[in-house]
Design a protein around this motif. Structure first.
Motif, mmCIF file in Angstrom:
data_model
loop_
_atom_site.group_PDB
_atom_site.id
_atom_site.type_symbol
_atom_site.label_atom_id
_atom_site.label_comp_id
_atom_site.label_asym_id
_atom_site.label_seq_id
_atom_site.Cartn_x
_atom_site.Cartn_y
_atom_site.Cartn_z
ATOM 1 N N LYS A 12 0.838 -1.200 0.000
ATOM 2 C CA LYS A 12 0.000 0.000 0.000
ATOM 3 C C LYS A 12 0.874 1.251 0.000
ATOM 4 O O LYS A 12 1.982 1.248 0.533
ATOM 5 C CB LYS A 12 -0.964 -0.016 1.174
ATOM 6 C CG LYS A 12 -0.347 -0.273 2.503
ATOM 7 C CD LYS A 12 -1.399 -0.558 3.548
ATOM 8 C CE LYS A 12 -0.694 -1.009 4.813
ATOM 9 N NZ LYS A 12 -1.468 -1.832 5.641
ATOM 10 N N THR A 13 0.368 2.302 -0.625
ATOM 11 C CA THR A 13 1.112 3.542 -0.770
ATOM 12 C C THR A 13 0.556 4.580 0.190
ATOM 13 O O THR A 13 -0.662 4.714 0.329
ATOM 14 C CB THR A 13 0.996 4.051 -2.218
ATOM 15 O OG1 THR A 13 1.368 2.992 -3.103
ATOM 16 C CG2 THR A 13 1.898 5.227 -2.468
ATOM 17 N N SER A 14 1.440 5.338 0.831
ATOM 18 C CA SER A 14 1.009 6.346 1.801
ATOM 19 C C SER A 14 0.570 7.625 1.094
ATOM 20 O O SER A 14 0.845 7.833 -0.094
ATOM 21 C CB SER A 14 2.146 6.664 2.764
ATOM 22 O OG SER A 14 3.180 7.327 2.076
ATOM 23 N N ALA A 64 -4.705 7.322 -0.683
ATOM 24 C CA ALA A 64 -4.053 6.311 0.151
ATOM 25 C C ALA A 64 -5.087 5.322 0.702
ATOM 26 O O ALA A 64 -4.823 4.112 0.762
ATOM 27 C CB ALA A 64 -3.292 6.973 1.286
ATOM 28 N N LYS A 65 -6.263 5.821 1.096
ATOM 29 C CA LYS A 65 -7.314 4.924 1.601
ATOM 30 C C LYS A 65 -7.765 3.961 0.516
ATOM 31 O O LYS A 65 -7.946 2.769 0.764
ATOM 32 C CB LYS A 65 -8.510 5.737 2.104
ATOM 33 C CG LYS A 65 -8.295 6.370 3.447
ATOM 34 C CD LYS A 65 -9.514 7.177 3.855
ATOM 35 C CE LYS A 65 -9.209 8.005 5.095
ATOM 36 N NZ LYS A 65 -10.313 8.925 5.415
ATOM 37 N N ASP A 67 -6.022 2.963 -2.023
ATOM 38 C CA ASP A 67 -4.935 2.019 -2.285
ATOM 39 C C ASP A 67 -4.859 0.968 -1.179
ATOM 40 O O ASP A 67 -4.560 -0.188 -1.443
ATOM 41 C CB ASP A 67 -3.601 2.758 -2.408
ATOM 42 C CG ASP A 67 -2.539 1.886 -3.031
ATOM 43 O OD1 ASP A 67 -2.794 1.349 -4.132
ATOM 44 O OD2 ASP A 67 -1.471 1.728 -2.417
ATOM 45 N N LYS A 68 -5.160 1.364 0.050
ATOM 46 C CA LYS A 68 -5.164 0.409 1.162
ATOM 47 C C LYS A 68 -6.258 -0.636 0.955
ATOM 48 O O LYS A 68 -6.037 -1.828 1.179
ATOM 49 C CB LYS A 68 -5.380 1.143 2.481
ATOM 50 C CG LYS A 68 -5.359 0.245 3.692
ATOM 51 C CD LYS A 68 -5.571 1.022 4.966
ATOM 52 C CE LYS A 68 -5.587 0.095 6.168
ATOM 53 N NZ LYS A 68 -5.886 0.798 7.413
ATOM 54 N N ARG A 70 -7.464 -1.560 -1.934
ATOM 55 C CA ARG A 70 -6.995 -2.408 -3.034
ATOM 56 C C ARG A 70 -6.012 -3.453 -2.522
ATOM 57 O O ARG A 70 -6.107 -4.632 -2.839
ATOM 58 C CB ARG A 70 -6.320 -1.546 -4.107
ATOM 59 C CG ARG A 70 -5.850 -2.333 -5.308
ATOM 60 C CD ARG A 70 -4.398 -2.190 -5.733
ATOM 61 N NE ARG A 70 -3.444 -1.564 -4.890
ATOM 62 C CZ ARG A 70 -2.350 -2.166 -4.414
ATOM 63 N NH1 ARG A 70 -2.111 -3.432 -4.648
ATOM 64 N NH2 ARG A 70 -1.480 -1.505 -3.681
ATOM 65 N N TYR A 71 -5.069 -3.014 -1.684
ATOM 66 C CA TYR A 71 -4.055 -3.915 -1.146
ATOM 67 C C TYR A 71 -4.696 -5.012 -0.294
ATOM 68 O O TYR A 71 -4.359 -6.198 -0.429
ATOM 69 C CB TYR A 71 -3.044 -3.126 -0.317
ATOM 70 C CG TYR A 71 -2.030 -3.986 0.373
ATOM 71 C CD1 TYR A 71 -1.010 -4.596 -0.335
ATOM 72 C CD2 TYR A 71 -2.088 -4.197 1.754
ATOM 73 C CE1 TYR A 71 -0.068 -5.393 0.300
ATOM 74 C CE2 TYR A 71 -1.160 -4.986 2.389
ATOM 75 C CZ TYR A 71 -0.152 -5.584 1.657
ATOM 76 O OH TYR A 71 0.769 -6.371 2.285
ATOM 77 N N GLU A 72 -5.616 -4.639 0.579
ATOM 78 C CA GLU A 72 -6.274 -5.632 1.439
ATOM 79 C C GLU A 72 -7.085 -6.625 0.618
ATOM 80 O O GLU A 72 -7.095 -7.820 0.911
ATOM 81 C CB GLU A 72 -7.147 -4.929 2.480
ATOM 82 C CG GLU A 72 -6.323 -4.213 3.530
ATOM 83 C CD GLU A 72 -7.147 -3.345 4.463
ATOM 84 O OE1 GLU A 72 -8.353 -3.139 4.196
ATOM 85 O OE2 GLU A 72 -6.569 -2.855 5.449
#
Length: 101
Positions: A12-14, A64-65, A67-68, A70-72
């Motif tokens: 994930k990207t900040s 960022a939210k 992307d988070k 997406r990552y999860e």
């Protein structure tokens, strides 16, 4: 040699990383043929980030939210290959001597 699994989802990207990406794109548009001194560039970016208001940062925090999420979602589907599972410390042999004789 590749370390780790190439199929593992990208992390994930900040919000700050998204901000730096947009700064870099702006820099490329302004001066496309000039190389960038990274130390100088990152210093300017960090100053801009500190100076920006919460309203300005909200756009990057939303990115960022997303992307988070997406990552999860990708990590729920991801299955590590055999032998690539988390490896902690090696188990100590219980029969090993406690100290040298």
């Amino acid at each position: 040699m590749v370390k780790g699994d190439v199929n593992k989802p990208k992390g994930k990207t900040s919000a700050y990383a998204f901000f730096v990406q947009t700064c870099r794109e702006e820099q490329k548009i302004k001066q496309p043929d000039q190389s960038v001194n990274f130390a100088e560039f990152s210093k300017q970016c960090s100053e801009r980030w500190r100076a920006s208001t919460a309203n300005d940062k909200r756009r990057f925090e939303d990115m960022a939210k997303n992307d988070k999420v997406r990552y999860e979602r990708d990590m729920r589907v991801y299955v590590p290959p055999k032998g690539m599972a988390k490896s902690g410390r090696k188990k100590k042999d219980p029969n090993a001597p406690k100290r040298p004789p």
